[in-house]
Structures are given as C-alpha cells and as structure tokens.
Design an enzyme around this catalytic site. Structure first.
Site, PDB file in Angstrom:
ATOM      1  N   GLU A  86      41.303  34.280  29.842  1.00  0.00           N
ATOM      2  CA  GLU A  86      41.521  33.991  31.256  1.00  0.00           C
ATOM      3  C   GLU A  86      42.720  34.845  31.630  1.00  0.00           C
ATOM      4  OE1 GLU A  86      39.835  32.307  33.399  1.00  0.00           O
ATOM      5  OE2 GLU A  86      38.404  31.336  32.065  1.00  0.00           O
ATOM      6  N   THR A 132      49.691  41.326  26.898  1.00  0.00           N
ATOM      7  CA  THR A 132      50.257  41.735  28.184  1.00  0.00           C
ATOM      8  C   THR A 132      51.783  41.816  28.122  1.00  0.00           C
ATOM      9  OG1 THR A 132      50.605  40.933  30.444  1.00  0.00           O
ATOM     10  CG2 THR A 132      50.131  39.268  28.821  1.00  0.00           C
ATOM     11  N   ASP A 133      52.365  42.597  29.007  1.00  0.00           N
ATOM     12  CA  ASP A 133      53.836  42.657  29.082  1.00  0.00           C
ATOM     13  C   ASP A 133      54.424  41.366  29.672  1.00  0.00           C
ATOM     14  OD1 ASP A 133      52.996  42.990  31.717  1.00  0.00           O
ATOM     15  OD2 ASP A 133      54.279  44.711  32.138  1.00  0.00           O
ATOM     16  N   GLU A 134      53.544  40.524  30.260  1.00  0.00           N
ATOM     17  CA  GLU A 134      54.066  39.318  30.929  1.00  0.00           C
ATOM     18  C   GLU A 134      54.662  38.324  29.934  1.00  0.00           C
ATOM     19  OE1 GLU A 134      51.646  37.911  34.191  1.00  0.00           O
ATOM     20  OE2 GLU A 134      50.713  39.867  34.395  1.00  0.00           O
ATOM     21  N   TYR A 157      49.681  31.460  32.370  1.00  0.00           N
ATOM     22  CA  TYR A 157      48.964  32.616  31.798  1.00  0.00           C
ATOM     23  C   TYR A 157      49.812  33.298  30.731  1.00  0.00           C
ATOM     24  CZ  TYR A 157      47.461  37.501  31.386  1.00  0.00           C
ATOM     25  OH  TYR A 157      47.112  38.729  30.886  1.00  0.00           O
ATOM     26  N   SER A 160      50.379  31.283  27.619  1.00  0.00           N
ATOM     27  CA  SER A 160      49.208  31.208  26.723  1.00  0.00           C
ATOM     28  C   SER A 160      49.020  32.521  25.968  1.00  0.00           C
ATOM     29  CB  SER A 160      47.941  30.837  27.510  1.00  0.00           C
ATOM     30  OG  SER A 160      47.572  31.869  28.391  1.00  0.00           O
ATOM     31  N   LYS A 161      49.293  33.646  26.624  1.00  0.00           N
ATOM     32  CA  LYS A 161      49.178  34.938  25.923  1.00  0.00           C
ATOM     33  C   LYS A 161      50.285  35.057  24.868  1.00  0.00           C
ATOM     34  CE  LYS A 161      46.702  37.974  26.558  1.00  0.00           C
ATOM     35  NZ  LYS A 161      45.352  38.307  26.037  1.00  0.00           N
ATOM     36  N   ARG A 221      55.937  45.910  39.875  1.00  0.00           N
ATOM     37  CA  ARG A 221      55.039  45.994  38.728  1.00  0.00           C
ATOM     38  C   ARG A 221      54.937  47.447  38.298  1.00  0.00           C
ATOM     39  NH1 ARG A 221      56.085  41.411  39.064  1.00  0.00           N
ATOM     40  NH2 ARG A 221      54.725  39.587  39.169  1.00  0.00           N
ATOM     41  N   ASN A 256      55.639  45.807  45.369  1.00  0.00           N
ATOM     42  CA  ASN A 256      54.321  45.487  45.940  1.00  0.00           C
ATOM     43  C   ASN A 256      54.155  46.035  47.353  1.00  0.00           C
ATOM     44  OD1 ASN A 256      53.696  44.080  43.625  1.00  0.00           O
ATOM     45  ND2 ASN A 256      54.182  42.063  44.487  1.00  0.00           N
ATOM     46  N   ASP A 287      55.023  32.305  48.794  1.00  0.00           N
ATOM     47  CA  ASP A 287      55.198  32.979  47.508  1.00  0.00           C
ATOM     48  C   ASP A 287      54.460  32.248  46.388  1.00  0.00           C
ATOM     49  OD1 ASP A 287      56.080  34.952  45.854  1.00  0.00           O
ATOM     50  OD2 ASP A 287      58.217  34.600  46.188  1.00  0.00           O
ATOM     51  N   ARG A 288      54.160  32.996  45.322  1.00  0.00           N
ATOM     52  CA  ARG A 288      53.585  32.405  44.107  1.00  0.00           C
ATOM     53  C   ARG A 288      54.692  31.616  43.396  1.00  0.00           C
ATOM     54  NH1 ARG A 288      51.470  36.878  39.957  1.00  0.00           N
ATOM     55  NH2 ARG A 288      49.488  36.661  41.011  1.00  0.00           N
TER      56      ARG A 288
HETATM   57  P1  NAD Z   1      39.084  39.984  32.916  1.00  0.00           P
HETATM   58  O1  NAD Z   1      39.418  38.637  33.442  1.00  0.00           O
HETATM   59  O2  NAD Z   1      38.578  41.038  33.833  1.00  0.00           O
HETATM   60  O3  NAD Z   1      38.008  39.845  31.741  1.00  0.00           O
HETATM   61  C1  NAD Z   1      38.050  38.838  30.780  1.00  0.00           C
HETATM   62  C2  NAD Z   1      36.702  38.789  30.092  1.00  0.00           C
HETATM   63  O4  NAD Z   1      36.758  37.767  29.085  1.00  0.00           O
HETATM   64  C3  NAD Z   1      35.544  38.429  31.026  1.00  0.00           C
HETATM   65  O5  NAD Z   1      34.442  39.278  30.793  1.00  0.00           O
HETATM   66  C4  NAD Z   1      35.209  36.991  30.645  1.00  0.00           C
HETATM   67  O6  NAD Z   1      33.845  36.664  30.834  1.00  0.00           O
HETATM   68  C5  NAD Z   1      35.596  36.978  29.165  1.00  0.00           C
HETATM   69  N1  NAD Z   1      35.920  35.623  28.707  1.00  0.00           N
HETATM   70  C6  NAD Z   1      36.770  34.740  29.301  1.00  0.00           C
HETATM   71  N2  NAD Z   1      36.783  33.589  28.608  1.00  0.00           N
HETATM   72  C7  NAD Z   1      35.945  33.765  27.543  1.00  0.00           C
HETATM   73  C8  NAD Z   1      35.556  32.935  26.468  1.00  0.00           C
HETATM   74  N3  NAD Z   1      36.022  31.683  26.341  1.00  0.00           N
HETATM   75  N4  NAD Z   1      34.691  33.430  25.547  1.00  0.00           N
HETATM   76  C9  NAD Z   1      34.209  34.696  25.662  1.00  0.00           C
HETATM   77  N5  NAD Z   1      34.525  35.512  26.681  1.00  0.00           N
HETATM   78  C10 NAD Z   1      35.395  35.056  27.606  1.00  0.00           C
HETATM   79  O7  NAD Z   1      40.406  40.457  32.161  1.00  0.00           O
HETATM   80  P2  NAD Z   1      41.027  41.911  32.003  1.00  0.00           P
HETATM   81  O8  NAD Z   1      41.925  42.177  33.146  1.00  0.00           O
HETATM   82  O9  NAD Z   1      39.973  42.875  31.644  1.00  0.00           O
HETATM   83  O10 NAD Z   1      41.965  41.653  30.729  1.00  0.00           O
HETATM   84  C11 NAD Z   1      41.461  41.823  29.400  1.00  0.00           C
HETATM   85  C12 NAD Z   1      42.563  41.529  28.418  1.00  0.00           C
HETATM   86  O11 NAD Z   1      43.655  42.418  28.631  1.00  0.00           O
HETATM   87  C13 NAD Z   1      43.130  40.115  28.531  1.00  0.00           C
HETATM   88  O12 NAD Z   1      43.377  39.638  27.225  1.00  0.00           O
HETATM   89  C14 NAD Z   1      44.417  40.294  29.302  1.00  0.00           C
HETATM   90  O13 NAD Z   1      45.357  39.306  28.945  1.00  0.00           O
HETATM   91  C15 NAD Z   1      44.841  41.671  28.827  1.00  0.00           C
HETATM   92  N6  NAD Z   1      45.674  42.448  29.791  1.00  0.00           N
HETATM   93  C16 NAD Z   1      45.258  42.599  31.070  1.00  0.00           C
HETATM   94  C17 NAD Z   1      46.028  43.353  31.951  1.00  0.00           C
HETATM   95  C18 NAD Z   1      45.594  43.602  33.376  1.00  0.00           C
HETATM   96  O14 NAD Z   1      46.369  44.192  34.150  1.00  0.00           O
HETATM   97  N7  NAD Z   1      44.408  43.207  33.789  1.00  0.00           N
HETATM   98  C19 NAD Z   1      47.228  43.945  31.515  1.00  0.00           C
HETATM   99  C20 NAD Z   1      47.607  43.752  30.172  1.00  0.00           C
HETATM  100  C21 NAD Z   1      46.814  43.004  29.323  1.00  0.00           C
HETATM  101  P1  TYD Z   2      48.332  40.492  40.208  1.00  0.00           P
HETATM  102  O1  TYD Z   2      47.410  41.618  40.490  1.00  0.00           O
HETATM  103  O2  TYD Z   2      47.829  39.081  40.323  1.00  0.00           O
HETATM  104  O3  TYD Z   2      48.946  40.755  38.758  1.00  0.00           O
HETATM  105  P2  TYD Z   2      50.170  40.013  37.991  1.00  0.00           P
HETATM  106  O4  TYD Z   2      50.485  38.743  38.669  1.00  0.00           O
HETATM  107  O5  TYD Z   2      49.567  39.780  36.637  1.00  0.00           O
HETATM  108  O6  TYD Z   2      51.302  41.000  37.991  1.00  0.00           O
HETATM  109  O7  TYD Z   2      49.589  40.621  41.161  1.00  0.00           O
HETATM  110  C1  TYD Z   2      50.374  41.799  41.204  1.00  0.00           C
HETATM  111  C2  TYD Z   2      51.524  41.549  42.159  1.00  0.00           C
HETATM  112  O8  TYD Z   2      51.007  41.388  43.489  1.00  0.00           O
HETATM  113  C3  TYD Z   2      52.288  40.259  41.859  1.00  0.00           C
HETATM  114  O9  TYD Z   2      53.675  40.471  42.136  1.00  0.00           O
HETATM  115  C4  TYD Z   2      51.721  39.258  42.824  1.00  0.00           C
HETATM  116  C5  TYD Z   2      51.362  40.112  44.030  1.00  0.00           C
HETATM  117  N1  TYD Z   2      50.197  39.640  44.815  1.00  0.00           N
HETATM  118  C6  TYD Z   2      50.315  39.460  46.204  1.00  0.00           C
HETATM  119  O10 TYD Z   2      51.384  39.716  46.798  1.00  0.00           O
HETATM  120  N2  TYD Z   2      49.233  39.018  46.899  1.00  0.00           N
HETATM  121  C7  TYD Z   2      48.039  38.721  46.280  1.00  0.00           C
HETATM  122  O11 TYD Z   2      47.090  38.284  46.971  1.00  0.00           O
HETATM  123  C8  TYD Z   2      47.933  38.921  44.873  1.00  0.00           C
HETATM  124  C9  TYD Z   2      46.657  38.617  44.148  1.00  0.00           C
HETATM  125  C10 TYD Z   2      49.041  39.396  44.180  1.00  0.00           C
END
Ligand code: NAD
Ligand code: TYD
Length: 349
Positions: A86, A132-134, A157, A160-161, A221, A256, A287-288
């Site tokens: 997730e 993730t860097d988070e 999030y 959990s990571k 970011r 942003n 805000d979030r």
């Molecule tokens: P995403 O949400 O687009 O994709 C997640 C995928 O995992 C989906 O296809 C979903 O169906 C699958 N999934 C979720 N729960 C599952 C379960 N219980 N069993 C099997 N499959 C399941 O995510 P993303 O943005 O592609 O991120 C992929 C990975 O990279 C994650 O681990 C995330 O923490 C990490 N990551 C993401 C970012 C980013 O900017 N998106 C940056 C750094 C790291």
């Molecule tokens: P996001 O893409 O959700 O990534 P992350 O929270 O993992 O960094 O958000 C990127 C930045 O944009 C974050 O500072 C939150 C902000 N944001 C908004 O301002 N509006 C939005 O609707 C969303 C989804 C994010």
C-alpha cells in the site's frame, strides 16, 4: 544464467516498469509477476509484454501465508524483487491497519517463505526489498538523507515501510538471508495512479478541476523519473553488495507549489490553452496531518559504487509524462473508475 525472479506488485506503477525492463532485457530469466490487483494494480500496464514466453502473471495476496508458501514451493524463485505495498500516504491516514497488514505482515510472509525454501543453501539467492526515503522522516530546510540517517517515520505509510525494512535486515542478521534494500525518493512517470500529486494534477487539469494544494504548498520533494528508478533497481539487483542499502534520488528538489506552476505552464502549452489558465485551478486546501516538510536524497553511494545517475532532466521527464497521459486517455478513463471516484469524493469533496 537462468533464473526465476518473483516480482511482487508488478501490476502497479513502479513494478510495471521493473517487470517490463526485466522481461525485455533478460530473456533467460523467468519473470513471475505476483500481484493481488488492488485498486492500484492494473494489468493494462503490462499489455505490451503479456505474451512474452519468459513472463507469467499470478494473481495472489502476499498476506495469504498458505498461498505464498505453496507458490514458493512450486515456483522456487531464486530471487524476489519486492514492490507490492500500500503506497499512498493519504490512504494510510484513513486506513492505517491495511498498511500494517500488507507492508509489514506481507513482507514477513515473503521473507519467511524465502527462508523456508533456501536457508540450507543461500548461494545465488537474493531478496531485494524496494523501500522509500520516507522512512527517514522529514528534513528541515537543509541536509540530505544518507544511508546512515536514522529512521524516524511520521506517517502510517512510512512507519509500515520502516518496519518492513527492519524485518528484512533482521532476517539477514538472524538467518543469513541475503538481501539488499533501496530507499528511493518520489517517482513520477507513465502508469502512475492519479492519486499521487503529478498524475492527479494532470488528470484534473485535463478535466478543468481544482488543483488541491495542501497547506501553503511549501513542502519539498525530490522527484525521480520512474524509468531511472527501474534502471537503478536493475543495477542494484545485479551489482549491489548483499546486506547493503542504497539511496536513490533525482538530485531534483521542488517545492510543491513551484512544481505545480511548472506543470500548469507545460499543460497550457500542450493543451493549447491560454497561458495562465491551468494556474487558475490552483486551490489551497486543508493540510495533510503530519505532513513531512522536506525529503531529499544524497545518492552519492549508488553513483560512486554502481555508476548510476538520472538519465533525464525534470523538464524532459515531466514533458514525457504529460505526453503519455494525453496519449493514453483510455487508460486514464479506465482508472477514473467508480472506486477511484469514491476515493476522490471522500478525500477532496
Ligand atoms: P502502487 O500503489 O502503484 O503499486 C502497488 C502494487 O502492489 C499494486 O499493483 C497492488 O495491486 C499491489 N499490491 C498491494 N497490496 C498487495 C498485496 N497484499 N498482495 C499483492 N499485491 C499487492 O505503488 P508504487 O508507487 O508502484 O510503489 C511500489 C513500491 O515502491 C512500494 O513498495 C513503495 O513503497 C515503493 N516506493 C514508491 C515510491 C513512489 O514514489 N511511488 C517511491 C519510493 C518507493
Ligand atoms: P504524494 O504524491 O502523495 O507523495 P508523498 O506524500 O509520498 O510525498 O504527495 C507529494 C506532495 O504533494 C506532498 O507534499 C503532498 C502534496 N500533495 C498536495 O499538495 N495535494 C494533493 O492532492 C496530493 C495528492 C499531494
């Protein structure tokens, strides 16, 4: 060399790019894509490679222990590249338990299955955990996250990571399980679900909807083009040192609000709309909670040790990304499904 690689979460955003890269580049590898197809998983992301001989898709949930143990017994993957998760901070605020289940328990179930299969002989085996860097929490106005920055996660999030990273390391220490971990900054590019900032705002601009900027918009970011992340994963998978962590980032920090303004300018040009019309859609919203001020990665280690660096500038990457969304209207229409509409309503309306 023949290998069977299990890639989890391959139907998601980053996973689909990693699957495509490995399937096309390594015809000798058998690539198994395991994905439960949550709202974020979409097999349309992989239509171009679904008939390749070295590719198999298996629908399944990483939190289903019996299913996962059986899958490992049958397929005997030499390596796992674990991306299933997730992944959206806002969803983790409304449903934290779902994040604990998939990201922590799911990772442990995979680690356990991998251990049960190979612990008698770990030779040529690897568990690659994509993180993730988070996990490092937030930076102030200065400084960068390095591989030795202490973990200090703030959202459900990122907590959990962080926990999943700790379990990967613990399996390494306790059972000698060979692993690598990478912690990457914010990705953008094609096939990203329109809940994250960039695709959400592209989607909204196309549809003339408000652009909800959280708080004052002064959050920072570090953005990386998704293909550059996939290339880094390939490098680390093949050349990374076991038990090491690699930070991956774009050397590309944006507040942003500045990013959104750049996006608006590019969208006006591409949609042939009057200059300034997209910017008028910017709306400051609540805000979030627990919003991390700034993320920025020091990617010196992967650069020096593995020779990796981003291949595109942000302007190029963003332009390609917008073009992809404009050219793939059908994909966007399909994900603008009822499930997404319900989420949008709950989150923003
Ligand atoms: P995403 O949400 O687009 O994709 C997640 C995928 O995992 C989906 O296809 C979903 O169906 C699958 N999934 C979720 N729960 C599952 C379960 N219980 N069993 C099997 N499959 C399941 O995510 P993303 O943005 O592609 O991120 C992929 C990975 O990279 C994650 O681990 C995330 O923490 C990490 N990551 C993401 C970012 C980013 O900017 N998106 C940056 C750094 C790291
Ligand atoms: P996001 O893409 O959700 O990534 P992350 O929270 O993992 O960094 O958000 C990127 C930045 O944009 C974050 O500072 C939150 C902000 N944001 C908004 O301002 N509006 C939005 O609707 C969303 C989804 C994010």
């Amino acid at each position: 060399m023949q290998k069977t690689i299990l890639i989890t979460g391959g139907a998601g955003f980053i996973g689909s790019h990693v699957v495509r890269l490995f399937v096309n580049k390594y015809p000798n590898y058998q690539i198994i894509n395991l994905d439960s197809l949550t709202y974020a998983g979409n097999l349309e992301n992989l239509q171009d490679i679904e008939d390749k001989e070295n590719y198999t898709f298996i629908k399944g949930d990483i939190t289903d222990e019996v299913f996962i143990n059986n899958l490992f017994e049958v397929e005997k993957p030499d390596s796992v590249i674990h991306l299933a998760a997730e992944s959206h901070v806002d969803r983790s605020i409304t449903d934290p338990l779902a994040f604990a289940k998939t990201n922590i328990l799911g990772t442990m179930i995979l680690l356990n299955a991998f251990k049960n299969l190979w612990s008698a002989n770990w030779e040529n085996k690897l568990f690659y955990h994509v993180s993730t860097d988070e996990v490092y929490g937030t930076l102030g106005e200065t400084g960068l996250f390095t591989e030795t920055t202490a973990y200090d996660p703030n959202s459900p999030y990122s907590a959990s990571k962080a926990s999943s990273d700790h379990f990967v390391r613990a399996y390494g220490e306790t059972y000698n399980l060979p692993y690598v971990i990478s912690n990457c900054s914010n990705n953008y590019g094609s096939y990203q679900f329109p809940e994250k900032l960039i695709p959400l705002f592209i989607n909204n601009i196309i549809n003339n909807k408000a652009l909800p900027v959280y708080g004052d918009g002064n959050y920072t970011r570090d953005w990386l083009y998704v293909m550059d992340h996939a290339i880094a994963i390939d490098l680390i998978f093949h050349k990374g040192v076991v038990t090491e962590t690699y930070n991956i980032g774009g050397f590309n920090e944006w507040k942003n609000i500045d990013l959104v303004k750049l996006l608006c300018q590019q969208m006006d040009l591409k949609l042939k709309r009057e200059s300034g019309s997209s910017e008028k859609l910017i709306t400051y919203v609540k805000d979030r909670p627990g919003h991390d001020l700034r993320y920025a990665i020091d990617a010196t280690k992967i650069n020096k040790e593995l020779g990796w660096e981003p291949s595109v500038t942000f302007q190029e990457g963003l332009s390609k990304t917008i073009d992809w969304y404009l050219d793939n209207n059908e994909w966007l229409e399909n994900v603008n499904s009822s499930a997404y509409k319900n989420y949008y309503k709950d989150q923003y309306e």
